[in-house]
Design an enzyme around this catalytic site. Sequence first.
Site, short mmCIF file in Angstrom:
data_model
loop_
_atom_site.label_atom_id
_atom_site.label_comp_id
_atom_site.label_asym_id
_atom_site.label_seq_id
_atom_site.Cartn_x
_atom_site.Cartn_y
_atom_site.Cartn_z
N CYS A 159 37.06 15.95 -10.63
CA CYS A 159 38.10 16.81 -9.74
C CYS A 159 38.61 16.11 -8.52
O CYS A 159 39.25 16.78 -7.66
CB CYS A 159 37.27 18.37 -9.58
SG CYS A 159 36.08 18.02 -8.45
N ASP A 283 3.24 -19.37 -2.62
CA ASP A 283 2.14 -19.79 -2.22
C ASP A 283 2.22 -20.50 -0.87
O ASP A 283 1.26 -20.48 0.07
CB ASP A 283 1.19 -20.25 -2.92
CG ASP A 283 0.88 -19.50 -4.24
OD1 ASP A 283 0.33 -18.32 -4.00
OD2 ASP A 283 1.01 -20.13 -5.68
N PRO A 309 0.75 -16.20 4.45
CA PRO A 309 -0.34 -15.34 4.33
C PRO A 309 -1.09 -14.70 3.00
O PRO A 309 -0.09 -14.56 2.04
CB PRO A 309 0.06 -13.97 5.02
CG PRO A 309 1.25 -14.52 6.05
CD PRO A 309 1.64 -15.79 5.16
N ILE A 312 -2.72 -10.03 -0.76
CA ILE A 312 -3.41 -9.19 -1.41
C ILE A 312 -4.91 -9.34 -0.91
O ILE A 312 -5.58 -8.28 -0.96
CB ILE A 312 -3.41 -9.43 -2.92
CG1 ILE A 312 -4.33 -8.55 -3.78
CG2 ILE A 312 -4.09 -10.98 -3.41
CD1 ILE A 312 -3.92 -8.52 -5.29
N PHE A 328 -1.63 -8.75 -9.92
CA PHE A 328 -1.30 -9.29 -10.98
C PHE A 328 -1.54 -10.94 -11.18
O PHE A 328 -1.62 -11.50 -10.04
CB PHE A 328 0.34 -9.22 -11.15
CG PHE A 328 0.78 -7.85 -11.87
CD1 PHE A 328 1.45 -7.82 -13.14
CD2 PHE A 328 0.44 -6.66 -11.41
CE1 PHE A 328 1.85 -6.77 -13.64
CE2 PHE A 328 0.83 -5.33 -11.88
CZ PHE A 328 1.58 -5.54 -13.00
N LYS A 342 -9.96 -14.02 -9.95
CA LYS A 342 -9.04 -13.56 -9.09
C LYS A 342 -9.61 -12.11 -8.58
O LYS A 342 -9.60 -11.74 -7.59
CB LYS A 342 -7.70 -13.61 -9.56
CG LYS A 342 -6.49 -12.98 -8.19
CD LYS A 342 -5.31 -13.08 -8.54
CE LYS A 342 -4.25 -12.67 -7.61
NZ LYS A 342 -2.81 -12.87 -8.06
N LYS A 346 -10.89 -11.60 -4.95
CA LYS A 346 -10.05 -10.51 -4.04
C LYS A 346 -10.68 -9.23 -3.85
O LYS A 346 -9.93 -8.53 -3.20
CB LYS A 346 -8.64 -10.59 -4.52
CG LYS A 346 -8.10 -11.91 -4.94
CD LYS A 346 -7.62 -12.62 -3.62
CE LYS A 346 -6.80 -14.01 -3.88
NZ LYS A 346 -6.54 -14.81 -2.64
#
Length: 402
Positions: A159, A283, A309, A312, A328, A342, A346
């Site tokens: 419209c 990295d 840095p 994770i 991941f 990992k 971590k």
Amino acid sequence: MVKGKRILIGVGGGIAAYKICEVVSQLFQQGAEVRVILTAEAEKFVTPLTFTTLARHPAYGDADFWQPIHHRPLHIDLGEWADIFLIAPLTAHTLAKLGHGFADDLLSNTVLASSCPILLAPAMNTDMWEQEAVQRNLQQLLGDRRYHLLAPNGGLLACDRRGVGRLAEPAQIMHRLQALLFTGGQEDLRGKRILITAGGTQEYLDAVRFIGNPSTGKMGLALAQSAGDRGARVTLIHGPIGDLPIPMGVISMAVVNAEQMEQALAQQAPLADWIVMAAAVADVKPAQTWTGKIAKQDLPDSLPLAPVPDLIAQVSKQKRPHQLLVGFAAQAGDIVTPAKEKLQRKNLDVIVANPIDQPQSGFGTDSNQAVIIDRHGSQTAIAPCSKLAMAHRIWQYLLERI
């Protein structure tokens, strides 16, 4: 996710009906069985022949409702056949009929004869959409748990006005159909605050050169899309993702490098219930940077690098007891062993290991495969599938196992 599924589409009488041609085409190409019902008004905008051609099956209208050629009543047959029912564009007229249980044409009769989830995708003028009667009819329908709303978009309307009322785009309709088929309409992430990182980061040497990776952010965007479709409140922190759209309803924060992502995480991570670190963070970064562009002949013979840095690891150290942290790991060759290492190193709750050396997997593709490993030592393989399907399987795993 739609392959082999039986999808019934009811097309209402609005100019936005043309968009449903693209939906039918995509569904057929992805292996779904599609049947289309047109209201009498819809046939004034798009012909049954168009949908018949796209679906490779006759489209139905009110004239077919009364033909004595069907072995069972047509509305019963179609209603029982469907795995999911899409009504788009849903007009104010059709909404009113459905909200009051009317059954005076093929579409409304089929709705009453069906028991599958029904996705409503309205399209109408803004003033019509905002009318109290229209909203009352909508809420009446949504009180039935098998009805689900894909709200109209804002923008330029037919419209020539701007406002809310545009039919959701075909991609949005496809995403929502896939989510409903996967979950059966359960919004099993409702109430969850989920933070997702996506895409690669870029560490600039000068104004034009950088250290990065081929990540496009497709996996993280699929996670955001699917979590939102399942009712979660999603915040997405993403690196450069080109022209890929941010899913509707997702709060997004764009960053370029690891330091910017670190700052965004420091702000958002404490607010989340689940944190999914799907970004491919570079990295390292150049130890020295230049403003402007370095002339080719002035480029250094060697390039000293500095670490960025460990995002994770930082999030893991700050994680609160109620929070869930998912990482991941993109690997070539053996993807499981490094991922397990990992996970432990971590202090993650879950890690998703995916290969980068397999066809149609990894960076930039629309499909993926993975092995999910959790802190209890359990692992589950996800066979090659679309990234959206993989995202849903990840959420399902977290809901059932963690």
